[in-house]
Scaffold this motif. Structure first.
Motif, PDB file in Angstrom:
ATOM      1  N   GLY A 295     -50.013 -21.565   3.376  1.00 53.21           N
ATOM      2  CA  GLY A 295     -50.836 -21.569   2.184  1.00 53.21           C
ATOM      3  C   GLY A 295     -50.619 -22.670   1.160  1.00 53.21           C
ATOM      4  N   LEU A 296     -49.641 -23.584   1.373  1.00 49.37           N
ATOM      5  CA  LEU A 296     -49.510 -24.670   0.392  1.00 49.37           C
ATOM      6  C   LEU A 296     -50.599 -25.701   0.666  1.00 49.37           C
ATOM      7  N   SER A 297     -51.289 -26.074  -0.398  1.00 45.25           N
ATOM      8  CA  SER A 297     -52.465 -26.913  -0.159  1.00 45.25           C
ATOM      9  C   SER A 297     -52.111 -28.392  -0.033  1.00 45.25           C
ATOM     10  N   GLY A 298     -52.983 -29.107   0.620  1.00 50.25           N
ATOM     11  CA  GLY A 298     -52.750 -30.510   0.927  1.00 50.25           C
ATOM     12  C   GLY A 298     -52.528 -31.407  -0.275  1.00 50.25           C
ATOM     13  N   ASP A 299     -53.240 -31.161  -1.378  1.00 51.98           N
ATOM     14  CA  ASP A 299     -53.120 -32.140  -2.451  1.00 51.98           C
ATOM     15  C   ASP A 299     -51.888 -31.951  -3.326  1.00 51.98           C
ATOM     16  N   PHE A 410     -44.512 -21.304  -3.248  1.00 50.35           N
ATOM     17  CA  PHE A 410     -45.558 -20.348  -2.854  1.00 50.35           C
ATOM     18  C   PHE A 410     -46.050 -19.564  -4.069  1.00 50.35           C
ATOM     19  N   LEU A 411     -45.137 -19.227  -4.978  1.00 48.99           N
ATOM     20  CA  LEU A 411     -45.551 -18.502  -6.185  1.00 48.99           C
ATOM     21  C   LEU A 411     -46.459 -19.386  -7.054  1.00 48.99           C
ATOM     22  N   CYS A 412     -46.059 -20.649  -7.242  1.00 50.35           N
ATOM     23  CA  CYS A 412     -46.853 -21.561  -8.083  1.00 50.35           C
ATOM     24  C   CYS A 412     -48.249 -21.750  -7.500  1.00 50.35           C
ATOM     25  N   LEU A 435     -51.202 -14.963  -2.459  1.00 50.10           N
ATOM     26  CA  LEU A 435     -50.135 -15.211  -1.471  1.00 50.10           C
ATOM     27  C   LEU A 435     -50.678 -14.967  -0.067  1.00 50.10           C
ATOM     28  N   HIS A 436     -50.231 -15.770   0.872  1.00 51.53           N
ATOM     29  CA  HIS A 436     -50.594 -15.542   2.273  1.00 51.53           C
ATOM     30  C   HIS A 436     -50.142 -14.126   2.654  1.00 51.53           C
ATOM     31  N   PRO A 437     -51.008 -13.362   3.359  1.00 51.37           N
ATOM     32  CA  PRO A 437     -50.633 -11.980   3.699  1.00 51.37           C
ATOM     33  C   PRO A 437     -49.281 -11.858   4.397  1.00 51.37           C
ATOM     34  N   VAL A 490     -49.636  -9.013  -8.166  1.00 48.31           N
ATOM     35  CA  VAL A 490     -48.442  -9.205  -7.334  1.00 48.31           C
ATOM     36  C   VAL A 490     -48.821  -9.648  -5.917  1.00 48.31           C
ATOM     37  N   GLY A 491     -50.098  -9.923  -5.701  1.00 47.43           N
ATOM     38  CA  GLY A 491     -50.493 -10.558  -4.447  1.00 47.43           C
ATOM     39  C   GLY A 491     -50.757  -9.627  -3.283  1.00 47.43           C
ATOM     40  N   THR A 492     -50.988  -8.320  -3.542  1.00 50.38           N
ATOM     41  CA  THR A 492     -51.261  -7.385  -2.436  1.00 50.38           C
ATOM     42  C   THR A 492     -52.644  -7.694  -1.849  1.00 50.38           C
ATOM     43  N   PRO A 493     -52.710  -8.081  -0.569  1.00 48.37           N
ATOM     44  CA  PRO A 493     -53.994  -8.562  -0.048  1.00 48.37           C
ATOM     45  C   PRO A 493     -55.071  -7.483   0.096  1.00 48.37           C
ATOM     46  N   TYR A 494     -54.679  -6.226   0.356  1.00 50.53           N
ATOM     47  CA  TYR A 494     -55.699  -5.192   0.586  1.00 50.53           C
ATOM     48  C   TYR A 494     -55.395  -3.919  -0.208  1.00 50.53           C
ATOM     49  N   CYS A 495     -56.434  -3.362  -0.814  1.00 54.02           N
ATOM     50  CA  CYS A 495     -56.299  -2.067  -1.491  1.00 54.02           C
ATOM     51  C   CYS A 495     -57.202  -1.074  -0.771  1.00 54.02           C
ATOM     52  N   ILE A 496     -56.648   0.097  -0.495  1.00 55.33           N
ATOM     53  CA  ILE A 496     -57.380   1.119   0.256  1.00 55.33           C
ATOM     54  C   ILE A 496     -57.632   2.296  -0.688  1.00 55.33           C
TER      55      ILE A 496
END
Ligand code: ATP
Length: 535
Positions: A295-299, A410-412, A435-437, A490-496
């Motif tokens: 997940g760190l971007s190229g630029d 990753f946090l930044c 954040l990446h899952p 906090v970056g949780t990718p899915y909520c059910i």
């Protein structure tokens, strides 16, 4: 950066070590969410580089696999290890002390600007927030020259900042130290070894002296023979290790970026000398790709090849993977990982004790004549290829990463502010950690829409089923929109969410953190659905 630091504390990613006693500079604790994030990063590294590695590569020939194995070595090792690695003699920074404030600074890290007023000039230094450096220089210069802000135009400021180590000794007598109100209070630069010293056993004298490892790499080199003899690995192969390292940094700063206790993720990759340039290129690409895939971007991420004069005493080539951390001035990057071609320096030195000519005697080890001992182990650390019968000392490529710096990057990168609809469909601003899952602390959160009608029971069953597979969170407090926002933060990718429809058709809603898309899934399929998405 301030927002991120405050979020890290508020939501339990990181705390200052021993905070209730005022903290200890350069030491950080990971909180309940931080420990999950960092562990996920280390696990991803271990999996991708070592345990799950399955790459087919072979410079000069048909593609074939190479082996990777792991080690977990001790933090304290025989002091001779550090003599032969070069750390005892060469692992130091230059520091200066301020006679007035009694503070200590790294020589190359004190930055300042020349400021003149008429004939008089002074080099005003600051250790400040880079964004306000100019204001800070002006403020300090005004104070120094006894002027009010309205007289600022009497001052002439140089265009650019310079670091103290670029000044001549004569120029340094005009330096206004960061915490002083008069000039020329800094000592000349002095060497300061960064290794922490301790004493092993009941002996308190120099015979019991030992050092906390400043890198994990040396444990791998000194076990080279053990790995060869106990496994069936053949060159080329790599050894991976994750563990704590300690450096008595003169000026720890920028949150966890420069700490005194930190974790490294290191690989020593042993290969044939003739193939080492290709392996060096291979590892540089492989490691850069690892960060981008997570997940760190190229630029904001880049690879920088060291100049010849920057290379360590042992290295024939080093490249850094760097990230544009938000606490750095615009256009500056901070090192995440170094990939070094170390030649045969380490194995040879642990074998023969051949060292850099700049070495000084190790006081800890004297021979029977009271002379300093500086030989290696005397053990043969060469490799014999059983197919060709060739014997040689392998060359080493070392990708050396910091787990704490990776976590911080990753946090930044994850921090975003955007808009999301609340329960009534009104747009509200939110903080979302994208954040990446794979590395997110929680993979999913489970909510009953309301705390009645059997919804909590269904939600708790789903929570229980998911919990067997990965870290998930259960929450039934407050309005559901608020619960979504707490998870976004906090970056949780899915909520059910279990709602009234769930009671009729056994389906639940799944909400995607980034796209805000929502869809319904059968209760029995939730585990498979989440598993498929986070893996
Ligand atoms: P720097 O120049 O920033 O001090 P370095 O070049 O000395 O770093 P290495 O010796 O190459 O660092 O260590 C490998 C990795 O270990 C670094 O890329 C970094 O991620 C991590 N690391 C080194 N020193 C620290 C520290 N003080 N705090 C946190 N991580 C560190």
């Amino acid at each position: 950066m301030e927002k991120l630091v405050s979020l890290c504390k508020r939501r339990g990613f990181m705390f200052q070590s021993s905070e209730i006693y005022g903290g200890l500079n350069g030491f950080w604790d990971y909180g309940p969410l931080g420990v999950e994030l960092k562990r996920n990063i280390k696990d991803a590294w271990w999996h991708d580089m070592c345990q799950g590695h399955n790459e087919l590569v072979q410079p000069q020939g048909a593609p074939s696999p190479y082996e990777m194995v792991g080690l977990d070595c001790t933090i304290l090792m025989h002091p001779q290890v550090w003599k032969c690695s070069g750390h005892y003699d060469l692992f130091h920074d230059f520091m200066v002390d301020c006679r007035l404030s009694k503070k200590r600074y790294r020589f190359d890290q004190v930055r300042g600007k020349w400021v003149s007023r008429g004939e008089q000039k002074v080099f005003v230094t600051v250790v400040a927030d880079p964004e306000n450096e100019n204001d800070e220089v002006t403020r300090r210069a005004l104070k120094f020259f006894n002027l009010r802000s309205k007289n600022a135009d009497e001052l002439t400021l140089a265009d650019s900042f310079q670091s103290l180590d670029k000044l001549t000794a004569e120029e340094r007598t005009f330096v206004l130290a960061p915490d002083a109100n008069e000039i020329n209070t800094l000592t000349d630069p002095r060497e300061f070894n960064l290794m922490f010293k301790t004493y092993v056993g009941a002996l308190s004298g120099e015979e019991g002296a030992a050092f906390l490892r400043p890198e994990t790499a040396q444990g791998i080199f000194v076990n080279f023979k053990n790995v060869l003899d106990s496994t069936r690995v053949r060159v080329p192969f790599g050894v991976a290790q994750v563990g704590k390292s300690f450096r008595n940094e003169i000026t720890p700063r920028n949150f966890t970026f420069r700490s005194r206790e930190f974790e490294q993720m290191e690989i020593e990759f042993f290969c044939h000398p003739e193939q080492s340039p290709e392996w060096y290129a291979y590892w540089r690409n492989r490691r850069l790709k690892w960060y981008t895939e997570l997940g760190l971007s190229g630029d904001r991420l880049r690879m920088r090849e060291h100049d010849q004069d920057e290379l360590s005493h042992y290295s024939c080539g080093t490249a850094d993977i760097e990230y544009a951390f938000p606490f750095l001035p615009e256009g500056e990057y901070g090192e995440l990982e170094g990939i070094a071609h170390r030649g045969d320096f380490d194995l040879r030195s642990h074998s023969e004790g051949k060292l850099d000519p700049r070495e000084r005697p190790l006081k800890l080890e004297l021979n029977e004549h009271g002379q300093p001992k500086h030989r290696g182990s005397g053990k043969d650390l060469s490799y014999r290829d059983d197919l060709t019968n060739e014997r040689y000392i392998p060359h080493v490529i070392e990708p050396s990463a910091g787990a704490d710096r990776a976590t911080l990057a990753f946090l930044c990168e994850a921090y975003h502010e955007d808009q999301a609809p609340d329960e009534d469909g009104k747009m509200q601003s939110r903080v979302v950690m994208k954040l990446h899952p794979r590395i997110a602390p929680y993979k999913a959160a489970v909510f009953p829409l309301v705390k009645k009608d059997g919804m909590p029971e269904i939600a708790k069953d789903i929570y229980g089923a998911l919990k067997k597979k990965f870290n998930v969170f259960y929450d039934e407090k407050a309005a559901v929109g608020r619960r979504y926002r707490r998870q976004d933060e906090v970056g949780t990718p899915y909520c059910i969410t279990v709602d009234s429809q769930s009671l009729q058709d056994q389906t639940v809603t799944i909400r995607d953190r980034d796209t805000l898309e929502q869809w319904r899934v059968k209760v029995d399929d939730v585990v498979a659905e989440i598993e498929g998405r986070v893996s």
